[in-house]
Design a protein around this motif. Structure first.
Motif, mmCIF file in Angstrom:
data_model
loop_
_atom_site.group_PDB
_atom_site.id
_atom_site.type_symbol
_atom_site.label_atom_id
_atom_site.label_comp_id
_atom_site.label_asym_id
_atom_site.label_seq_id
_atom_site.Cartn_x
_atom_site.Cartn_y
_atom_site.Cartn_z
ATOM 1 N N PRO A 59 0.813 -1.218 0.000
ATOM 2 C CA PRO A 59 0.000 0.000 0.000
ATOM 3 C C PRO A 59 0.845 1.266 0.000
ATOM 4 O O PRO A 59 0.466 2.275 -0.586
ATOM 5 C CB PRO A 59 -0.834 -0.116 1.280
ATOM 6 C CG PRO A 59 -0.111 -1.091 2.127
ATOM 7 C CD PRO A 59 0.607 -2.024 1.213
ATOM 8 N N VAL A 60 2.004 1.225 0.665
ATOM 9 C CA VAL A 60 2.935 2.361 0.705
ATOM 10 C C VAL A 60 4.345 1.807 0.575
ATOM 11 O O VAL A 60 4.692 0.836 1.234
ATOM 12 C CB VAL A 60 2.801 3.159 2.013
ATOM 13 C CG1 VAL A 60 3.805 4.312 2.035
ATOM 14 C CG2 VAL A 60 1.383 3.703 2.184
ATOM 15 N N LEU A 61 5.156 2.428 -0.276
ATOM 16 C CA LEU A 61 6.519 1.959 -0.472
ATOM 17 C C LEU A 61 7.494 2.785 0.356
ATOM 18 O O LEU A 61 7.373 4.004 0.450
ATOM 19 C CB LEU A 61 6.909 2.054 -1.952
ATOM 20 C CG LEU A 61 6.065 1.252 -2.944
ATOM 21 C CD1 LEU A 61 6.611 1.426 -4.351
ATOM 22 C CD2 LEU A 61 6.055 -0.228 -2.570
ATOM 23 N N GLU A 62 8.456 2.103 0.925
ATOM 24 C CA GLU A 62 9.516 2.771 1.678
ATOM 25 C C GLU A 62 10.745 2.920 0.782
ATOM 26 O O GLU A 62 10.983 2.098 -0.107
ATOM 27 C CB GLU A 62 9.879 1.951 2.920
ATOM 28 C CG GLU A 62 8.741 1.801 3.920
ATOM 29 C CD GLU A 62 8.323 3.124 4.540
ATOM 30 O OE1 GLU A 62 9.174 4.038 4.614
ATOM 31 O OE2 GLU A 62 7.149 3.243 4.931
ATOM 32 N N PRO A 63 11.550 3.981 0.987
ATOM 33 C CA PRO A 63 12.786 4.133 0.213
ATOM 34 C C PRO A 63 13.668 2.891 0.334
ATOM 35 O O PRO A 63 13.766 2.280 1.403
ATOM 36 C CB PRO A 63 13.451 5.353 0.850
ATOM 37 C CG PRO A 63 12.313 6.137 1.415
ATOM 38 C CD PRO A 63 11.333 5.114 1.903
ATOM 39 N N GLN A 64 14.278 2.500 -0.789
ATOM 40 C CA GLN A 64 15.094 1.296 -0.833
ATOM 41 C C GLN A 64 16.564 1.665 -1.003
ATOM 42 O O GLN A 64 16.895 2.779 -1.433
ATOM 43 C CB GLN A 64 14.623 0.399 -1.985
ATOM 44 C CG GLN A 64 13.154 0.002 -1.872
ATOM 45 C CD GLN A 64 12.643 -0.652 -3.146
ATOM 46 O OE1 GLN A 64 13.252 -0.535 -4.197
ATOM 47 N NE2 GLN A 64 11.521 -1.333 -3.048
ATOM 48 N N SER A 65 17.443 0.712 -0.696
ATOM 49 C CA SER A 65 18.876 0.969 -0.834
ATOM 50 C C SER A 65 19.241 1.271 -2.278
ATOM 51 O O SER A 65 20.121 2.075 -2.570
ATOM 52 C CB SER A 65 19.681 -0.233 -0.328
ATOM 53 O OG SER A 65 19.297 -1.408 -1.020
ATOM 54 N N THR A 66 18.530 0.614 -3.214
ATOM 55 C CA THR A 66 18.721 0.891 -4.642
ATOM 56 C C THR A 66 17.414 1.451 -5.204
ATOM 57 O O THR A 66 16.438 0.721 -5.340
ATOM 58 C CB THR A 66 19.100 -0.395 -5.407
ATOM 59 O OG1 THR A 66 20.274 -0.967 -4.830
ATOM 60 C CG2 THR A 66 19.353 -0.069 -6.879
ATOM 61 N N PRO A 67 17.368 2.745 -5.508
ATOM 62 C CA PRO A 67 16.135 3.344 -6.030
ATOM 63 C C PRO A 67 15.726 2.705 -7.356
ATOM 64 O O PRO A 67 16.577 2.171 -8.087
ATOM 65 C CB PRO A 67 16.510 4.816 -6.230
ATOM 66 C CG PRO A 67 17.680 5.042 -5.338
ATOM 67 C CD PRO A 67 18.435 3.741 -5.339
ATOM 68 N N PRO A 68 14.448 2.736 -7.669
ATOM 69 C CA PRO A 68 13.986 2.137 -8.932
ATOM 70 C C PRO A 68 14.517 2.891 -10.145
ATOM 71 O O PRO A 68 14.795 4.092 -10.072
ATOM 72 C CB PRO A 68 12.466 2.242 -8.836
ATOM 73 C CG PRO A 68 12.221 3.374 -7.901
ATOM 74 C CD PRO A 68 13.333 3.328 -6.908
ATOM 75 N N ALA A 69 14.650 2.177 -11.255
ATOM 76 C CA ALA A 69 15.039 2.818 -12.508
ATOM 77 C C ALA A 69 13.898 3.669 -13.050
ATOM 78 O O ALA A 69 14.107 4.767 -13.579
ATOM 79 C CB ALA A 69 15.444 1.763 -13.537
ATOM 80 N N VAL A 70 12.663 3.150 -12.887
ATOM 81 C CA VAL A 70 11.478 3.825 -13.419
ATOM 82 C C VAL A 70 10.346 3.746 -12.398
ATOM 83 O O VAL A 70 10.146 2.693 -11.780
ATOM 84 C CB VAL A 70 11.005 3.188 -14.752
ATOM 85 C CG1 VAL A 70 9.853 4.003 -15.355
ATOM 86 C CG2 VAL A 70 12.155 3.049 -15.745
ATOM 87 N N ILE A 71 9.638 4.852 -12.232
ATOM 88 C CA ILE A 71 8.387 4.857 -11.474
ATOM 89 C C ILE A 71 7.275 5.225 -12.448
ATOM 90 O O ILE A 71 7.295 6.308 -13.038
ATOM 91 C CB ILE A 71 8.408 5.877 -10.321
ATOM 92 C CG1 ILE A 71 9.513 5.547 -9.310
ATOM 93 C CG2 ILE A 71 7.048 5.916 -9.612
ATOM 94 C CD1 ILE A 71 9.680 6.608 -8.226
ATOM 95 N N VAL A 72 6.350 4.312 -12.671
ATOM 96 C CA VAL A 72 5.208 4.574 -13.547
ATOM 97 C C VAL A 72 4.016 4.924 -12.666
ATOM 98 O O VAL A 72 3.562 4.096 -11.867
ATOM 99 C CB VAL A 72 4.879 3.353 -14.431
ATOM 100 C CG1 VAL A 72 3.645 3.645 -15.287
ATOM 101 C CG2 VAL A 72 6.076 3.006 -15.318
#
Length: 275
Positions: A59-72
């Motif tokens: 439901p909610v995403l937390e910041p990750q050690s490796t950020p995503p390449a793409v957020i759609v």
């Protein structure tokens, strides 16, 4: 050709369009382990796909050690302002944000993001549900060629992609192709109603109209000829088609003028919604 992505992709919003895009990515061979879904409660096609491929949904995403390449970002425009500020926190310096929300400008995303993060604004249409859509897109000045290529690969999983040079043109894209399927469906409705007026029963008229519109569309899709040439191929001088086209192409009040008025009305409304 397999869809390859250098990093993960976050799909924020898994409604009909989000689910269609997810299906297209997986069909093109994107590794399900690269996909993260943000959605309060998955349902329908998106739920089936997530369960089948073992894709995590939160439901909610937390910041990750490796950020995503793409957020759609595929949430409804009316909830965008509630959803995006928290979503922006997971973006990293190399992340590109892709929005498919009508009326939301690149600037409206950039104000929530650190300076320099790439944003792509895109407008797909509903035939994306059967991988026959077309998407108009525009990239912010910060978008690199590799980021643009990644976005084209993701958007192209549900149909063709056309890039426009200026964001102002997205309202015209929306008016032509984003809203365009509704115009075609209306044509099928009107053609069926006209068949009833000519004496056919409603079921027969609907069947004839639906098959004619869908078949003509597929012929146009497969043919190398342009629409005007295909129209001329059907039209014999002095025949029945010519009689009908004499009405539809009436100077000053024909279908061309009416369609232009309709598209310009949609384009104007798009500009209003963006301010």
């Amino acid at each position: 050709m397999s869809l390859k992505l250098d990093g993960s992709v976050v799909l924020a919003g898994a409604g009909k369009m989000g689910a269609a895009m997810l299906a297209g990515w997986l069909e093109r061979g994107l590794d399900p382990a690269q996909v993260i879904i943000q959605e309060p409660q998955l349902s329908g096609a998106a739920l089936e796909l997530a369960q089948k491929h073992g894709i995590a949904s939160q439901p909610v995403l937390e910041p990750q050690s490796t950020p995503p390449a793409v957020i759609v970002v595929a949430v409804k425009p009316q909830v965008m302002d509630d959803v995006f500020p928290a979503l922006a926190k997971i973006a990293g310096p190399q992340t590109v944000v892709v929005s498919i929300a009508a009326g939301k400008t690149i600037a409206s995303f950039e104000r929530h993001l650190p300076a320099g993060i790439a944003v792509v604004r895109a407008m797909p249409n509903t035939p994306a549900a059967i991988a026959r859509g077309i998407t108009g897109a525009v990239a912010s000045a910060h978008t690199t060629p590799s980021q643009k290529a990644a976005c084209e690969a993701l958007l192209g999983a549900v149909g063709d992609v056309v890039w426009v040079p200026e964001e102002d043109l997205i309202d015209a894209v929306t008016a032509v192709s984003g809203s365009g399927p509704a115009y075609v469906f209306l044509l099928a409705e009107a053609l069926a109603d006209a068949g009833v007026a000519a004496g056919l029963d409603a079921a027969t008229a609907k069947r004839l109209a639906t098959a004619t519109v869908s078949g003509a569309g597929e012929l146009l899709h497969q043919s190398k000829a342009d629409p005007a040439a295909l129209r001329q191929n059907v039209t014999s001088p002095g025949g029945t088609t010519a009689a009908a086209l004499g009405v539809l192409m009436r100077d000053g009040s024909g279908l061309k003028e009416l369609m232009t008025e309709a598209v310009l009305a949609a384009e104007k409304r798009g500009r209003e919604l963006g301010h």
